[in-house]
Design a protein around this motif. Structure first.
Motif, PDB file in Angstrom:
ATOM      1  N   ALA A  62       0.836  -1.208   0.000  1.00 19.30           N
ATOM      2  CA  ALA A  62       0.000   0.000   0.000  1.00 19.30           C
ATOM      3  C   ALA A  62       0.869   1.256   0.000  1.00 19.30           C
ATOM      4  O   ALA A  62       0.577   2.224  -0.718  1.00 19.30           O
ATOM      5  N   TYR A  63       1.934   1.238   0.780  1.00 20.90           N
ATOM      6  CA  TYR A  63       2.777   2.440   0.867  1.00 20.90           C
ATOM      7  C   TYR A  63       3.601   2.649  -0.400  1.00 20.90           C
ATOM      8  O   TYR A  63       3.835   3.784  -0.809  1.00 20.90           O
ATOM      9  N   LEU A  64       4.010   1.578  -1.028  1.00 16.75           N
ATOM     10  CA  LEU A  64       4.709   1.712  -2.311  1.00 16.75           C
ATOM     11  C   LEU A  64       3.749   2.217  -3.396  1.00 16.75           C
ATOM     12  O   LEU A  64       4.142   2.987  -4.273  1.00 16.75           O
ATOM     13  N   PRO A 113     -10.149  -6.182   0.701  1.00 12.19           N
ATOM     14  CA  PRO A 113      -9.612  -5.240   1.680  1.00 12.19           C
ATOM     15  C   PRO A 113      -8.430  -5.791   2.476  1.00 12.19           C
ATOM     16  O   PRO A 113      -7.632  -5.023   3.006  1.00 12.19           O
ATOM     17  N   VAL A 114      -8.287  -7.098   2.535  1.00 11.55           N
ATOM     18  CA  VAL A 114      -7.159  -7.696   3.247  1.00 11.55           C
ATOM     19  C   VAL A 114      -5.840  -7.327   2.565  1.00 11.55           C
ATOM     20  O   VAL A 114      -4.823  -7.137   3.231  1.00 11.55           O
ATOM     21  N   ALA A 115      -5.853  -7.197   1.250  1.00  7.75           N
ATOM     22  CA  ALA A 115      -4.640  -6.823   0.511  1.00  7.75           C
ATOM     23  C   ALA A 115      -4.246  -5.370   0.766  1.00  7.75           C
ATOM     24  O   ALA A 115      -3.110  -4.983   0.510  1.00  7.75           O
ATOM     25  N   PHE A 116      -5.185  -4.564   1.265  1.00  5.47           N
ATOM     26  CA  PHE A 116      -4.926  -3.155   1.536  1.00  5.47           C
ATOM     27  C   PHE A 116      -5.284  -2.831   2.987  1.00  5.47           C
ATOM     28  O   PHE A 116      -6.295  -2.176   3.260  1.00  5.47           O
ATOM     29  N   PRO A 117      -4.432  -3.295   3.932  1.00  4.68           N
ATOM     30  CA  PRO A 117      -4.750  -3.031   5.334  1.00  4.68           C
ATOM     31  C   PRO A 117      -4.703  -1.541   5.689  1.00  4.68           C
ATOM     32  O   PRO A 117      -5.335  -1.110   6.637  1.00  4.68           O
ATOM     33  N   HIS A 118      -3.962  -0.782   4.931  1.00 12.33           N
ATOM     34  CA  HIS A 118      -3.897   0.670   5.118  1.00 12.33           C
ATOM     35  C   HIS A 118      -4.226   1.326   3.781  1.00 12.33           C
ATOM     36  O   HIS A 118      -3.862   0.811   2.728  1.00 12.33           O
ATOM     37  N   GLU A 119      -4.880   2.469   3.835  1.00  9.01           N
ATOM     38  CA  GLU A 119      -5.317   3.121   2.601  1.00  9.01           C
ATOM     39  C   GLU A 119      -4.168   3.771   1.844  1.00  9.01           C
ATOM     40  O   GLU A 119      -3.187   4.216   2.434  1.00  9.01           O
ATOM     41  N   THR A 120      -4.348   3.829   0.537  1.00 10.94           N
ATOM     42  CA  THR A 120      -3.454   4.584  -0.339  1.00 10.94           C
ATOM     43  C   THR A 120      -4.256   5.759  -0.883  1.00 10.94           C
ATOM     44  O   THR A 120      -5.448   5.893  -0.613  1.00 10.94           O
ATOM     45  N   VAL A 121      -3.609   6.584  -1.667  1.00 12.77           N
ATOM     46  CA  VAL A 121      -4.298   7.719  -2.285  1.00 12.77           C
ATOM     47  C   VAL A 121      -5.448   7.221  -3.159  1.00 12.77           C
ATOM     48  O   VAL A 121      -6.503   7.842  -3.225  1.00 12.77           O
TER      49      VAL A 121
END
Length: 152
Positions: A62-64, A113-121
């Motif tokens: 997500a951060y990348l 949503p499991v693949a994105f535990p934290h949101e991206t833009v």
């Protein structure tokens, strides 16, 4: 015999641009578009930088993706501000990559949503940014279409 002269009406900036005149992508509403892209470039860069430096191990993918989005916004900002065919093509590519990114990441974050535990833009189609990330590339593509360079 009297000579008949045709008087040419003055052309608008858009007409001049299509006729091979001045490039008008970075004038008028284009400046507002560039400003919005610049704000997103700065905010996405700051967000991704903070996330990568402080909590990278929690959600590296997500951060990348946030960092990639920041790079796309930066390229779009610069290329929209620069005149010329090459910059137009770079703008078009950046805005298309942005649109595909928003649609793909938005759909994936919604259905997995499991693949994105934290949101991206781009998560949930930019919900965290009032869906502007979804609208921005559409407006960008419309603007680029209306200001496209004329073929020679």
């Amino acid at each position: 015999m009297e000579e008949v002269r045709k008087v040419k009406a003055p052309r608008s900036e858009a007409t001049r641009a299509k006729a091979g005149g001045k490039d008008t992508r970075n004038t008028g509403p284009g400046r507002l578009l560039i400003a919005v892209y610049a704000v997103f470039a700065i905010s996405a860069t700051a967000r991704a930088g903070y996330q990568i430096l402080t909590k990278f191990s929690e959600a590296p993918f997500a951060y990348l993706l946030s960092a990639f989005a920041a790079l796309v916004y930066l390229v779009a900002t610069v290329s929209l501000a620069k005149p010329g065919r090459t910059w137009f093509r770079i703008s078009l590519a950046a805005v298309l990559v942005e649109l595909v990114g928003v649609l793909v990441v938005g759909a994936l974050s919604m259905f997995d949503p499991v693949a994105f535990p934290h949101e991206t833009v781009w998560s949930l189609f930019g919900r965290g940014y009032a869906f502007i990330p979804l609208l921005l590339p559409i407006l960008g593509l419309v603007w680029l279409y209306r200001r496209r360079p004329r073929r020679q």
